[in-house]
Scaffold this active site. Structure first.
Site, PDB file in Angstrom:
ATOM      1  N   ASN A  15      68.022 133.688 148.521  1.00 45.91           N
ATOM      2  CA  ASN A  15      68.007 132.994 149.811  1.00 45.91           C
ATOM      3  C   ASN A  15      66.585 133.056 150.376  1.00 45.91           C
ATOM      4  OD1 ASN A  15      68.076 132.616 152.633  1.00 45.91           O
ATOM      5  ND2 ASN A  15      70.277 132.896 152.636  1.00 45.91           N
ATOM      6  N   ASP A  17      65.425 131.607 153.173  1.00 48.40           N
ATOM      7  CA  ASP A  17      65.342 131.279 154.601  1.00 48.40           C
ATOM      8  C   ASP A  17      64.183 131.973 155.320  1.00 48.40           C
ATOM      9  OD1 ASP A  17      67.662 129.823 154.367  1.00 48.40           O
ATOM     10  OD2 ASP A  17      68.946 131.352 155.295  1.00 48.40           O
ATOM     11  N   HIS A  18      64.017 133.274 154.999  1.00 45.49           N
ATOM     12  CA  HIS A  18      63.092 134.030 155.839  1.00 45.49           C
ATOM     13  C   HIS A  18      61.623 133.814 155.509  1.00 45.49           C
ATOM     14  CE1 HIS A  18      66.340 135.357 158.142  1.00 45.49           C
ATOM     15  NE2 HIS A  18      66.962 135.876 157.101  1.00 45.49           N
ATOM     16  N   ARG A  26      54.613 130.904 163.485  1.00 40.67           N
ATOM     17  CA  ARG A  26      53.287 130.458 163.880  1.00 40.67           C
ATOM     18  C   ARG A  26      53.142 128.940 163.900  1.00 40.67           C
ATOM     19  NH1 ARG A  26      48.773 134.074 163.893  1.00 40.67           N
ATOM     20  NH2 ARG A  26      49.617 135.808 165.049  1.00 40.67           N
ATOM     21  N   HIS A  51      69.958 128.167 154.224  1.00 40.98           N
ATOM     22  CA  HIS A  51      70.899 127.927 155.325  1.00 40.98           C
ATOM     23  C   HIS A  51      70.200 127.056 156.370  1.00 40.98           C
ATOM     24  CE1 HIS A  51      73.744 129.968 158.517  1.00 40.98           C
ATOM     25  NE2 HIS A  51      73.825 128.656 158.526  1.00 40.98           N
ATOM     26  N   ARG A  53      70.372 125.995 159.680  1.00 40.93           N
ATOM     27  CA  ARG A  53      71.117 126.365 160.891  1.00 40.93           C
ATOM     28  C   ARG A  53      71.029 125.254 161.921  1.00 40.93           C
ATOM     29  NH1 ARG A  53      72.464 132.136 161.106  1.00 40.93           N
ATOM     30  NH2 ARG A  53      73.228 131.672 163.188  1.00 40.93           N
ATOM     31  N   ARG A  57      66.184 127.391 162.995  1.00 37.15           N
ATOM     32  CA  ARG A  57      65.253 128.501 163.231  1.00 37.15           C
ATOM     33  C   ARG A  57      64.479 128.892 161.976  1.00 37.15           C
ATOM     34  NH1 ARG A  57      69.561 133.393 163.951  1.00 37.15           N
ATOM     35  NH2 ARG A  57      70.410 131.959 165.486  1.00 37.15           N
ATOM     36  N   HIS A  58      65.007 128.568 160.807  1.00 33.00           N
ATOM     37  CA  HIS A  58      64.202 128.831 159.597  1.00 33.00           C
ATOM     38  C   HIS A  58      64.076 127.547 158.752  1.00 33.00           C
ATOM     39  CE1 HIS A  58      68.233 130.057 158.321  1.00 33.00           C
ATOM     40  NE2 HIS A  58      68.166 131.225 158.932  1.00 33.00           N
ATOM     41  N   GLU A  78      73.847 126.520 152.540  1.00 32.45           N
ATOM     42  CA  GLU A  78      74.782 127.157 153.479  1.00 32.45           C
ATOM     43  C   GLU A  78      74.829 126.287 154.719  1.00 32.45           C
ATOM     44  OE1 GLU A  78      73.386 131.078 154.195  1.00 32.45           O
ATOM     45  OE2 GLU A  78      73.742 131.727 152.159  1.00 32.45           O
ATOM     46  N   THR A 109      74.391 135.663 160.027  1.00 36.78           N
ATOM     47  CA  THR A 109      75.806 135.280 159.944  1.00 36.78           C
ATOM     48  C   THR A 109      76.678 136.527 160.027  1.00 36.78           C
ATOM     49  OG1 THR A 109      75.073 133.494 158.516  1.00 36.78           O
ATOM     50  CG2 THR A 109      77.431 133.876 158.631  1.00 36.78           C
ATOM     51  N   GLU A 159      82.686 133.191 148.668  1.00 35.98           N
ATOM     52  CA  GLU A 159      81.658 134.223 148.685  1.00 35.98           C
ATOM     53  C   GLU A 159      82.128 135.284 149.658  1.00 35.98           C
ATOM     54  OE1 GLU A 159      77.575 133.018 148.832  1.00 35.98           O
ATOM     55  OE2 GLU A 159      76.966 134.860 149.858  1.00 35.98           O
ATOM     56  N   HIS A 202      75.219 139.246 151.469  1.00 35.64           N
ATOM     57  CA  HIS A 202      74.843 139.634 152.823  1.00 35.64           C
ATOM     58  C   HIS A 202      74.526 141.134 152.883  1.00 35.64           C
ATOM     59  CE1 HIS A 202      74.320 138.271 156.970  1.00 35.64           C
ATOM     60  NE2 HIS A 202      74.411 139.553 157.218  1.00 35.64           N
ATOM     61  N   HIS A 225      67.304 138.398 152.832  1.00 35.69           N
ATOM     62  CA  HIS A 225      66.453 139.127 153.777  1.00 35.69           C
ATOM     63  C   HIS A 225      65.713 140.290 153.130  1.00 35.69           C
ATOM     64  CE1 HIS A 225      65.619 142.007 157.066  1.00 35.69           C
ATOM     65  NE2 HIS A 225      65.263 140.909 157.710  1.00 35.69           N
TER      66      HIS A 225
HETATM   67  N1  PXP Z   1      75.249 134.581 151.636  1.00 36.06           N
HETATM   68  C1  PXP Z   1      75.505 133.925 152.791  1.00 36.06           C
HETATM   69  C2  PXP Z   1      76.654 132.980 152.827  1.00 36.06           C
HETATM   70  C3  PXP Z   1      74.684 134.115 153.922  1.00 36.06           C
HETATM   71  O1  PXP Z   1      74.945 133.453 155.056  1.00 36.06           O
HETATM   72  C4  PXP Z   1      73.560 134.973 153.807  1.00 36.06           C
HETATM   73  C5  PXP Z   1      72.649 135.133 154.967  1.00 36.06           C
HETATM   74  O2  PXP Z   1      72.136 133.912 155.357  1.00 36.06           O
HETATM   75  C6  PXP Z   1      73.332 135.602 152.577  1.00 36.06           C
HETATM   76  C7  PXP Z   1      74.200 135.405 151.516  1.00 36.06           C
HETATM   77  C8  PXP Z   1      72.141 136.474 152.361  1.00 36.06           C
HETATM   78  O3  PXP Z   1      72.199 137.603 153.180  1.00 36.06           O
HETATM   79  P1  PXP Z   1      70.925 138.513 153.302  1.00 36.06           P
HETATM   80  O4  PXP Z   1      69.832 137.684 153.857  1.00 36.06           O
HETATM   81  O5  PXP Z   1      71.373 139.612 154.211  1.00 36.06           O
HETATM   82  O6  PXP Z   1      70.609 139.000 151.909  1.00 36.06           O
END
Ligand code: PXP
Length: 251
Positions: A15, A17-18, A26, A51, A53, A57-58, A78, A109, A159, A202, A225
């Site tokens: 993932n 996203d971050h 920035r 994801h 959102r 935000r990301h 997602e 989430t 999941e 997660h 994350h």
């Molecule tokens: N799976 C799903 C469905 C999620 O929503 C997330 C967080 O966006 C993750 C996995 C990944 O979680 P983490 O970022 O805590 O590893």
């Protein structure tokens, strides 16, 4: 042997996203989540998870097409169960769409989708995704009622939300860890028995991933994350490689 229900290779979806969270802090275009996706592909990651959102935000809308163009890896989008997100999914046609609960004010989430309570909302969304050839997954708690709801909805994948397990692990609460692990293990077996492919994700880290990776029916982990955080210190390649090693060791 049924490869779907007893997979030997546990897939790792990263993932990203971050990476976009840091970019957005920035403004501008660095760091680029597309570069992260390319790195995931280059070190043998099995998929990209992102994801989109409601508040962007990301990951942003324009990132999706760029990520899809940059690698051949399957994209797992997602998304909340809304018309807006469904239209975006239908436009981009990712390999998979994972329906997640979404509250604007949450930091991440929190908790699984109430697939049982949202049945009527989810029926048309699952149908439209399926008709477009997008594999549907539901991000649920490892709970029999939710699994039954996923079955009624015809979801090929669920999941399991591992957040509670990860929290228990962080608190050093061995009893809760064991309880959560049992719940996920039992529901993964029940899912597979009913022809649903179980995934998990997660809050997974180097420290807590192995007991989840050892659950034989689980086919895929989605991790974000922690990997992006580790990447700050050791680089994204090394963070993914280490996660891969730990997953393989546990299998
Ligand atoms: N799976 C799903 C469905 C999620 O929503 C997330 C967080 O966006 C993750 C996995 C990944 O979680 P983490 O970022 O805590 O590893």
């Amino acid at each position: 042997m049924n490869q779907t229900l007893t997979p030997s290779h546990l897939r790792l979806g990263v993932n990203i996203d971050h990476v976009a969270t840091i970019r957005n802090a920035r403004g501008g275009d660095r760091p680029d989540p597309v570069r992260a996706a390319e790195i995931v592909a280059s070190v043998g990651g099995d998929g990209i998870t992102a994801h989109l959102r409601e508040d962007r935000r990301h990951i942003r809308d324009e990132d999706l097409a760029r990520i899809q163009a940059a690698t051949n890896l399957p994209l797992n989008l997602e998304m909340a169960a809304t018309r807006e997100m469904l239209d975006i999914a239908l436009r981009h046609k990712p390999h998979a769409a994972c329906i997640v609960p979404e509250k604007r004010e949450e930091r991440t989430t929190e908790g699984g989708l109430d697939a049982a309570g949202m049945h009527n909302t989810l029926v048309p969304i699952c149908e439209e995704l399926r008709a477009a050839g997008i594999r549907v997954s539901l991000f649920i708690e490892a709970d029999e009622r939710q699994l039954e709801a996923a079955l009624r909805l015809g979801a090929p994948v669920v999941e399991f939300h591992t957040g509670e397990y990860a929290h228990a692990f962080l608190d050093g609460d061995a009893e809760r860890v064991t309880r959560e692990l049992r719940r996920i293990t039992d529901m993964a077996a029940l899912a597979a028995k009913n022809g649903i492919e179980p995934h998990a994700g997660h809050g997974l880290t180097f420290d807590n991933v192995q007991p989840i990776a050892a659950i034989p029916q689980i086919a895929e982990l989605n991790i974000g994350h922690y990997l992006i955080g580790e990447a700050v210190f050791v680089g994204l390649e090394n963070a993914i490689r280490r996660m891969r090693e730990l997953m393989d060791e546990a299998r």
